[in-house]
Write an enzyme that holds these catalytic residues in place. Structure first.
Site, PDB file in Angstrom:
ATOM      1  N   ASP A  64       0.839  -1.302  -0.150  1.00 58.01           N
ATOM      2  CA  ASP A  64       0.104   0.160   0.137  1.00 58.01           C
ATOM      3  C   ASP A  64       0.939   1.233   0.183  1.00 58.01           C
ATOM      4  O   ASP A  64       1.985   1.285   0.420  1.00 58.01           O
ATOM      5  CB  ASP A  64      -0.905  -0.110   1.357  1.00 58.01           C
ATOM      6  N   GLU A  86       2.567   6.035  -3.422  1.00 54.40           N
ATOM      7  CA  GLU A  86       2.581   7.460  -4.161  1.00 54.40           C
ATOM      8  C   GLU A  86       3.001   8.335  -3.523  1.00 54.40           C
ATOM      9  O   GLU A  86       2.456   9.561  -3.718  1.00 54.40           O
ATOM     10  CB  GLU A  86       0.895   7.440  -4.451  1.00 54.40           C
ATOM     11  N   ASP A 108      -9.066   3.256  -2.686  1.00 56.86           N
ATOM     12  CA  ASP A 108     -10.091   3.540  -1.561  1.00 56.86           C
ATOM     13  C   ASP A 108     -11.140   4.239  -2.109  1.00 56.86           C
ATOM     14  O   ASP A 108     -11.282   5.286  -2.824  1.00 56.86           O
ATOM     15  CB  ASP A 108      -9.670   4.477  -0.460  1.00 56.86           C
TER      16      ASP A 108
END
Length: 735
Positions: free
Chosen positions: A467, A470, A532
Site C-alpha cells: 500500500d 504514491e 479507496d
C-alpha cells in the site's frame, strides 16, 4: 522569516503559496512568485536580476495554502502547521524577461523601502526557458506529425517536450492505465502521473495507477507508448480533432540526442497490448489460490479477531483463499507485530522471530500458530505494508535505531537542503514527514526487505499488501542512481512491488503483492486493487470502468474493494450486486476501513451486512456467489494463462475482441476470458441489464436460452449478474 521554495511541495494538482509557478520559467509567459512571512511583516519586494540590472516588484498579500490545502487544514504535519499558522502569504506575477538570472525577496518597512538591516532570502537561480525544435526518437512506424516536436530548454537542461500524433476520423483513443472516469478518452484532456486520489476517483479524473500507453481503435488499429516515467499531458482531439497533442515533463542535459522515446504498435488491440507487454514486462502467473475470495477488515487487528472471522467464514460455508491483515504491526517500524517485545537491534540488523516475545494477553500472542492454522484451512495470509519510516512523533527504541541505520546505510531518497542533500521527508497527508527508502535501488531494496524476511520464512506469511506507493513528491528529489524526481517518482511504486516480490520469490514463495499505485511495468509484479472508495452505486460504476481500463493496459490480476470499503455499509442490494459482479473479476476481495470499533460495525462481511440491513438473504446469496466463483476458478486460471501468453485480458472490454464495437465503449460490460460476457447491474432497483451481444452463438448462462446479436435484456435476480456464455463452451457447466 521569509520562506520561498521554488518547487513547492511537489503536489501535482495544487500550487503552494511559497512556490513559483510554473517551476520552470518560460520567456514571455506569466510567472507567479510567492512567499510566506511572519505576521509582523509590513511588506515584501522581489528583487529581479535581469542581465545584472536589479528591478523591484511589490508582493501582495494572499491566502496561504500548502499541499493544496488551507494552512489550518488537516493535511500538514503538526509541527509545520504550528510553525506557519500565524504566517502570511504574499505573491506577485511577472512576465518572464529573457535576461532573468536570479531573484530574492526583501522585507520592507511601512513606507515600502528596505531598511539597511531588512530581512531577505538568499538569491534563487531562475534560468528562463524557451521552446525550440527538437527530436523524438520513434520506434516502430513513424507517426509523429512533421514539424510538431519542440523542446523547452533553459540553456542547461531540457525540461519538457511536446509533439502531435495523427487522429483520423472515426478513431477512438482508450487506455492510459487504471482510469475511473471513462473508457473512451477521445475529445478529452488528461494527464498521466501517479496520485493518491482518496475516493471519488471517477469524479476527479485522477488515478493511483496511470500509464502513458493507449490504444487507437476504429481505424487501421494501432497504439502508442511513451517510454518515460515522467508526467505527461494529452489533448486527445479536444482542441483539434485531427491530432493527439502530447506534452511530457523531462530532466535531460541540453545535448541529449532526443528528448523522448516513442514506440508505436500496429494491429488489433490484442496485438498492440502483447507488444506493449513485451516492452514493459509480462504478468507472472500466480498460484490458483489468488483466484479465490480474499477477506479483509481494518478492525481485524488482533489474533483473536482474525481467528474469529476465519471461523465465521467456515461456519457460514463461505470459503476464503486469502485473509489480508492490515492492522497487524506496531505502526512504527512496520516490521513487528503490535505488543511484541524485543531488545533494540542496532545497525539495521534484520529481525528474527526469536528476537520477539509475544505476551499471552497481547494482541498477537502467537502469530506463527495463527498463520499455521490458517494454512491448515487452506487460507493464505497477506500482511499490509507501507514504504515509509514513521518520524512523528519522534521515534524511539527500534524505530529510532532503524531510522539511524537507514541514514548510515545510505538507502533513503534525498532532497536538497540548506547545506547539501538531506533525507526526503514525506509531504503527503498520510504519515507526514516520514523517511522513504529508495526501493528502485537494488541494494536499498534488499536492505529494506531483509528487515521483513522473518515474516515470510519463519512466520509463514504468503504475500504483502504493498500500500501507499504514491508518496514521492517533487522534481528535486534525488534517487541513489542520481535520477531526479521527474523520472523517479512515478517509477517508485513499480520498484516497491518488485522489491517485495523478490523477497517472496527468494524465500521460495510466489511473488504475491497487492498494490494500488503503479505505472507501466506494474503488470509484471503481482496484483492490484482500485484503491479507496465509498460504498455507493457511483463508486461501483467507477470501479468497473477502472477494471476495464486496467485490463486493456495489461493488468491481469486486478480487483477492487467489493461494494466499497469506506463510510457506512452498502445496502444489501448494492452489496449483492457488487459481489455478484466480482465473481467475474480477476481478484475477488472485500475490505472495510477502521471505524474505531464503534457500534454498529462497518465490517463488509456478509453476516454483518445481513445484520445491519435486516436482509436475511445476504448470507445465503453470498454463499451461492462464492460457490460459483469456486467452480469458475479452473476457467479463470486458464484465462490467466492465455492472457499472459497472448496479451488478451482476462477482464476484457468488448472492443478488444470486436473493435467495430468501440462506439459502444461507454457501455460497462466485458468478456471474462474467451467464453463469458458479463454485464453488471449498476443501478438500484434494476431487475437485470441490457447486454450487448456482439454476434450469434451466445446463450444466457443462467437459463440456457439463446440470445440474438444486437442487444438483449437479461434478467438477473439479486445474487446473480447478467452473463452470456459461448454456445458449447465447457464453462457453462459452472452455472
Amino acid at each position: 522569516m521569509i520562506r520561498h521554495r521554488p518547487f513547492g511541495s511537489g503536489h501535482p494538482y495544487a500550487v503552494d503559496t511559497a512556490a513559483r509557478e510554473p517551476a520552470i520559467p518560460v520567456v514571455g509567459e506569466p510567472l507567479r512568485l510567492g512567499v510566506t512571512a511572519g505576521p509582523d511583516t509590513a511588506g515584501i519586494v522581489v528583487e529581479l536580476d535581469i542581465d545584472g540590472r536589479i528591478e523591484h516588484r511589490d508582493l501582495d498579500r494572499v491566502a496561504q495554502t500548502s499541499r493544496g490545502r488551507a494552512i489550518d487544514g488537516g493535511h500538514l504535519a503538526a509541527a509545520a502547521a504550528k510553525q506557519r499558522r500565524a504566517d502570511g502569504g504574499w505573491s506577485v506575477s511577472i512576465d518572464v524577461p529573457a535576461g532573468l538570472r536570479r531573484y530574492r525577496f526583501v522585507a520592507t518597512d511601512s513606507t515600502g523601502a528596505a531598511a539597511s538591516d531588512a530581512e531577505s532570502t538568499r538569491w534563487f537561480a531562475a534560468l528562463p526557458a524557451t521552446w525550440r525544435p527538437g527530436l523524438v526518437r520513434e520506434h516502430g512506424r513513424r507517426r509523429v506529425v512533421d514539424g510538431s516536436v519542440e523542446v523547452l530548454d533553459d540553456g542547461a537542461r531540457i525540461h519538457r517536450v511536446r509533439f502531435a500524433l495523427p487522429l483520423a476520423p472515426g478513431e477512438h483513443v482508450l487506455g492510459f492505465g487504471e482510469r475511473f472516469d471513462r473508457v473512451d478518452q477521445t475529445g478529452q484532456e488528461l494527464d498521466v502521473t501517479v496520485f493518491e486520489q482518496y475516493k471519488s476517483q471517477g469524479a476527479e479524473g485522477k488515478t493511483y495507477l496511470p500509464m502513458p500507453f493507449a490504444h487507437v481503435v476504429g481505424g487501421e488499429g494501432w497504439g502508442f507508448h511513451l517510454r518515460t516515467t515522467a508526467r505527461s499531458w494529452f489533448d486527445i482531439g479536444a482542441a483539434d480533432a485531427s491530432v493527439i497533442s502530447v506534452e511530457v515533463e523531462t530532466d535531460l542535459p541540453i545535448d541529449a540526442e532526443s528528448a523522448l522515446d516513442l514506440e508505436c504498435f500496429e494491429g488489433s488491440p490484442t496485438a498492440v497490448l502483447d507488444a506493449f507487454l513485451d516492452r514493459v514486462g509480462r504478468p507472472e502467473e500466480l498460484p490458483e489460490w489468488v483466484l479465490g475470495l480474499w477477506a479483509s477488515g481494518n478492525e481485524w487487528n488482533t489474533q483473536a479477531e482474525v481467528e474469529r472471522q476465519a471461523a465465521l467464514h467456515r461456519e457460514h460455508d463461505i470459503p476464503i483463499s486469502a485473509l489480508v491483515i492490515e492492522a497487524w504491526s506496531d505502526e512504527s517500524t512496520f516490521t513487528a507485530f503490535r505488543d511484541a517485545r524485543s531488545d533494540v537491534r542496532e545497525h539495521g540488523r534484520p529481525a528474527r522471530l526469536a528476537d520477539f516475545t509475544f505476551p499471552a494477553d497481547g494482541a498477537w500472542p502467537d502469530p506463527k500458530a495463527m498463520v499455521d492454522a490458517l494454512h491448515e484451512d487452506g487460507v493464505r495470509t497477506i500482511l499490509w505494508q507501507i514504504p515509509l519510516m514513521k518520524m512523528r512523533p519522534h521515534p524511539v527504541g527500534q524505530a529510532r535505531a532503524d531510522a539511524d541505520a537507514a541514514r548510515q546505510a545510505d538507502v533513503l531518497i534525498e532532497e536538497p537542503g540548506s547545506r547539501g542533500s538531506v533525507p526526503y521527508r514525506n509531504r503527503g497527508w498520510w504519515f507526514p514527514l516520514s523517511l522513504m527508502p529508495d526501493l528502485s535501488d537494488e541494494r536499498a531494496a534488499r536492505w529494506w526487505t531483509e528487515q521483513r524476511r522473518y515474516l515470510v520464512e519463519e512466520v509463514g506469511i504468503d504475500g504483502f499488501k504493498t500500500d501507499g506507493g504514491e508518496h514521492a513528491w517533487g522534481r528535486e528529489l534525488r534517487y541513489r542512481s542520481g535520477e531526479s524526481g521527474v523520472h523517479g517518482n512515478n517509477r517508485f511504486p513499480v520498484a516497491y512491488a518488485k522489491a517485495y516480490g523478490d523477497l517472496l520469490r527468494s524465500a521460495g514463495k510466489a511473488p504475491v503483492t497487492f498494490s494500488r499505485a503503479g505505472w507501466a511495468g506494474t503488470q509484471a509484479h503481482g496484483a492490484v486493487w482500485a484503491g479507496d472508495e465509498n460504498s455507493t452505486w457511483a463508486a461501483f460504476r467507477w470501479s468497473m470502468i477502472a477494471g476495464l481500463n486496467a485490463g486493456a493496459c495489461g493488468l491481469t490480476y486486478w480487483g477492487w474493494d467489493i461494494a466499497g470499503f469506506s463510510g457506512d455499509i452498502p445496502s444489501a442490494e448494492l452489496y449483492l450486486r457488487a459481489m455478484a459482479a466480482s465473481a467475474f473479476v480477476p481478484i475477488m476481495q472485500y475490505h472495510s476501513e477502521f471505524n474505531h470499533h464503534r457500534s454498529p460495525s462497518r465490517d463488509r462481511t456478509p453476516w454483518n451486512i445481513a445484520e445491519r440491513t435486516g436482509d436475511a438473504s445476504v448470507v445465503p446469496l453470498t454463499r451461492e456467489i462464492v460457490a460459483l466463483r469456486e467452480r469458475l476458478r479452473p476457467y479463470l486460471a486458464d484465462a490467466v494463462r492465455q492472457s499472459i501468453a497472448t496479451g488478451a485480458p482476462v477482464m476484457r472490454p468488448m472492443w478488444f475482441s470486436w473493435p467495430s464495437l468501440v462506439d459502444e465503449a461507454a457501455r460497462i460490460q466485458w468478456q471474462c476470458g474467451d467464453d463469458l460476457i458479463v454485464a453488471p447491474v449498476l443501478e438500484a432497483g434494476a431487475s437485470g441489464a441490457e447486454v450487448l451481444v456482439p454476434e450469434e452463438g451466445w446463450v444466457d448462462a443462467w437459463s440456457g436460452e439463446s440470445v440474438d446479436a444486437g442487444t438483449a435484456w437479461v434478467d438477473a435476480p439479486l445474487g446473480r449478474t447478467p452473463v452470456l456464455v459461448r454456445r458449447g463452451a465447457a464453462v457453462a457447466a459452472a452455472f
